[in-house]
Design a protein around this motif. Structure first.
Motif, PDB file in Angstrom:
ATOM      1  N   LEU A   1      -2.666   6.015  -8.575  1.00  0.00           N
ATOM      2  CA  LEU A   1      -1.990   7.208  -8.052  1.00  0.00           C
ATOM      3  C   LEU A   1      -0.488   7.124  -8.277  1.00  0.00           C
ATOM      4  CD1 LEU A   1      -1.956   9.851  -6.559  1.00  0.00           C
ATOM      5  CD2 LEU A   1      -2.109   8.606  -4.387  1.00  0.00           C
ATOM      6  N   ASN A   2       0.090   5.957  -8.075  1.00  0.00           N
ATOM      7  CA  ASN A   2       1.529   5.798  -8.305  1.00  0.00           C
ATOM      8  C   ASN A   2       1.891   6.023  -9.772  1.00  0.00           C
ATOM      9  OD1 ASN A   2       2.553   5.383  -5.731  1.00  0.00           O
ATOM     10  ND2 ASN A   2       2.113   3.196  -5.761  1.00  0.00           N
TER      11      ASN A   2
ATOM     12  N   ASN B   1     -10.559  -1.749  -3.827  1.00  0.00           N
ATOM     13  CA  ASN B   1     -10.701  -0.345  -4.229  1.00  0.00           C
ATOM     14  C   ASN B   1      -9.470   0.465  -3.830  1.00  0.00           C
ATOM     15  OD1 ASN B   1     -13.209  -0.550  -5.453  1.00  0.00           O
ATOM     16  ND2 ASN B   1     -14.317  -0.223  -3.547  1.00  0.00           N
ATOM     17  N   TYR B   2      -8.971   0.202  -2.618  1.00  0.00           N
ATOM     18  CA  TYR B   2      -7.766   0.881  -2.169  1.00  0.00           C
ATOM     19  C   TYR B   2      -6.584   0.515  -3.063  1.00  0.00           C
ATOM     20  CZ  TYR B   2      -9.668   2.732   2.196  1.00  0.00           C
ATOM     21  OH  TYR B   2     -10.370   3.450   3.115  1.00  0.00           O
ATOM     22  N   ARG B   3      -6.474  -0.764  -3.384  1.00  0.00           N
ATOM     23  CA  ARG B   3      -5.356  -1.233  -4.192  1.00  0.00           C
ATOM     24  C   ARG B   3      -5.357  -0.564  -5.561  1.00  0.00           C
ATOM     25  NH1 ARG B   3      -3.613  -5.097  -7.818  1.00  0.00           N
ATOM     26  NH2 ARG B   3      -5.744  -5.608  -8.396  1.00  0.00           N
TER      27      ARG B   3
ATOM     28  N   VAL C   1      -2.630  10.543   1.938  1.00  0.00           N
ATOM     29  CA  VAL C   1      -1.671   9.502   1.574  1.00  0.00           C
ATOM     30  C   VAL C   1      -1.324   8.640   2.796  1.00  0.00           C
ATOM     31  CG1 VAL C   1       0.749   9.103   0.932  1.00  0.00           C
ATOM     32  CG2 VAL C   1      -0.666  10.638  -0.424  1.00  0.00           C
ATOM     33  N   LYS C   2      -1.087   9.293   3.923  1.00  0.00           N
ATOM     34  CA  LYS C   2      -0.778   8.551   5.148  1.00  0.00           C
ATOM     35  C   LYS C   2      -1.945   7.651   5.544  1.00  0.00           C
ATOM     36  CE  LYS C   2       2.565  11.732   7.222  1.00  0.00           C
ATOM     37  NZ  LYS C   2       2.862  12.632   8.376  1.00  0.00           N
ATOM     38  N   TYR C   3      -3.168   8.171   5.380  1.00  0.00           N
ATOM     39  CA  TYR C   3      -4.347   7.362   5.701  1.00  0.00           C
ATOM     40  C   TYR C   3      -4.429   6.147   4.791  1.00  0.00           C
ATOM     41  CZ  TYR C   3      -9.141   5.784   6.002  1.00  0.00           C
ATOM     42  OH  TYR C   3     -10.246   4.986   6.140  1.00  0.00           O
ATOM     43  N   LEU C   4      -4.223   6.350   3.510  1.00  0.00           N
ATOM     44  CA  LEU C   4      -4.295   5.245   2.557  1.00  0.00           C
ATOM     45  C   LEU C   4      -3.259   4.174   2.869  1.00  0.00           C
ATOM     46  CD1 LEU C   4      -4.795   7.174  -0.814  1.00  0.00           C
ATOM     47  CD2 LEU C   4      -6.474   5.709   0.330  1.00  0.00           C
ATOM     48  N   GLU C   5      -2.062   4.612   3.196  1.00  0.00           N
ATOM     49  CA  GLU C   5      -0.991   3.660   3.485  1.00  0.00           C
ATOM     50  C   GLU C   5      -1.229   2.917   4.796  1.00  0.00           C
ATOM     51  OE1 GLU C   5       2.852   5.629   1.249  1.00  0.00           O
ATOM     52  OE2 GLU C   5       2.449   6.205   3.326  1.00  0.00           O
ATOM     53  N   ALA C   6      -1.798   3.618   5.774  1.00  0.00           N
ATOM     54  CA  ALA C   6      -1.972   3.015   7.103  1.00  0.00           C
ATOM     55  C   ALA C   6      -3.250   2.206   7.241  1.00  0.00           C
ATOM     56  CB  ALA C   6      -1.942   4.111   8.176  1.00  0.00           C
TER      57      ALA C   6
ATOM     58  N   ASN D   1       0.821  -1.210   0.000  1.00  0.00           N
ATOM     59  CA  ASN D   1       0.000   0.000   0.000  1.00  0.00           C
ATOM     60  C   ASN D   1       0.852   1.256   0.000  1.00  0.00           C
ATOM     61  OD1 ASN D   1      -2.840  -0.128  -0.124  1.00  0.00           O
ATOM     62  ND2 ASN D   1      -2.973   1.150   1.694  1.00  0.00           N
ATOM     63  N   GLU D   2       2.134   1.104  -0.346  1.00  0.00           N
ATOM     64  CA  GLU D   2       3.037   2.248  -0.291  1.00  0.00           C
ATOM     65  C   GLU D   2       2.836   3.133  -1.516  1.00  0.00           C
ATOM     66  OE1 GLU D   2       7.829   3.226   0.065  1.00  0.00           O
ATOM     67  OE2 GLU D   2       7.075   1.166   0.281  1.00  0.00           O
ATOM     68  N   ILE D   3       2.734   4.433  -1.271  1.00  0.00           N
ATOM     69  CA  ILE D   3       2.528   5.409  -2.335  1.00  0.00           C
ATOM     70  C   ILE D   3       3.825   6.168  -2.562  1.00  0.00           C
ATOM     71  CG2 ILE D   3       1.257   7.480  -3.021  1.00  0.00           C
ATOM     72  CD1 ILE D   3      -1.068   6.436  -1.306  1.00  0.00           C
TER      73      ILE D   3
END
Length: 259
Positions: free
Chosen positions: A218-219, A210-212, A195-200, A3-5
């Motif tokens: 985004l990347n 959906n997150y993936r 971004v921090k929320y998405l990663e965490a 999940n790293e951006i």
């Protein structure tokens, strides 16, 4: 799930590039169905996005000239001509030309609303994407109905709009408006929180897919804008090197003359 951006140095983007990146992120985020917490963060982000847009618009109006308006009018005329020429082949007796025109019309129709009713900046983005999709079709789709030249003309006109706008913004970019700077920093801070929320938290929800998909998309955008920054730095470095070589040549010539 990774999940790293990828990190993007937003401060290195020029104002319109910066706004373009945030515009793309807004679109991506709204296409995903995520948690209530994410929606709440996005609402704050979009409020500041609108404020940045308003700040930029004030400067745009003071910077833009009749030359850009003329370039945009010419581009619109070419788009309409391409659109009309493509539609004309929908009833062509040659079935292959008719099928090619149908595929092209589907692409043009998809972007048409943004091209004709959007802002000048959104029109540029829409036409760029439309041209990319048109070029991605089999070459015969453009060749059979004889539309290759129209597409090339539209590419040239779209690039002309970009070039005029770029030249008009050069001085502004050196002296950015304080309200724009403040709005940029505020929006960037919101983006970093998201971004921090998405990663965490992305992997903690049932809608992990959906997150993936959002992270992957985004990347891709981050990679594109990082390339823009790298290309500009490369061009600037080359100009500096060329300037150094010119100065060295001049000095050598001067010494030779003096001797």
């Amino acid at each position: 799930m990774n999940n790293e951006i990828s990190e993007l140095n937003l401060s290195r983007l020029r104002n319109e590039e910066h706004f373009g990146f945030h515009s793309e992120f807004t679109k991506l985020a709204n296409e995903c169905s995520l948690s209530e917490t994410f929606v709440g963060l996005l609402q704050v982000y979009e409020k500041h996005y609108d404020e940045l847009n308003a700040s930029l618009e004030v400067v745009r109006k003071s910077v833009l000239t009749g030359q850009l308006e003329e370039a945009d009018i010419r581009r619109n005329g070419i788009f309409r001509s391409l659109q009309a020429a493509t539609r004309g082949y929908l009833r062509h007796p040659d079935l292959e030309k008719q099928l090619s025109a149908r595929r092209l019309c589907n692409i043009i129709r998809h972007y048409g609303r943004n091209v004709m009713s959007g802002t000048r900046e959104n029109r540029t983005y829409a036409i760029t994407n439309m041209l990319r999709d048109l070029r991605a079709t089999p070459a015969t789709d453009l060749q059979l109905p004889g539309l290759t030249n129209w597409v090339s003309e539209l590419e040239t006109a779209n690039q002309a709009c970009k070039n005029v706008k770029e030249s008009r913004y050069e001085e502004w970019e050196k002296r950015p408006d304080q309200k724009v700077l403040d709005a940029r920093q505020l929006l960037d801070a919101d983006y970093k929180v998201i971004v921090k929320y998405l990663e965490a938290h992305g992997v903690l929800h049932s809608d992990e897919e959906n997150y993936r998909q959002l992270v992957i998309a985004l990347n891709d955008r981050v990679a594109f804008y990082k390339r823009l920054i790298a290309q500009r730095r490369g061009i600037m470095a080359a100009k500096r090197e060329q300037g150094t070589e010119s100065s060295s040549s001049y000095s050598s010539s001067s010494v030779a003359v003096a001797g």
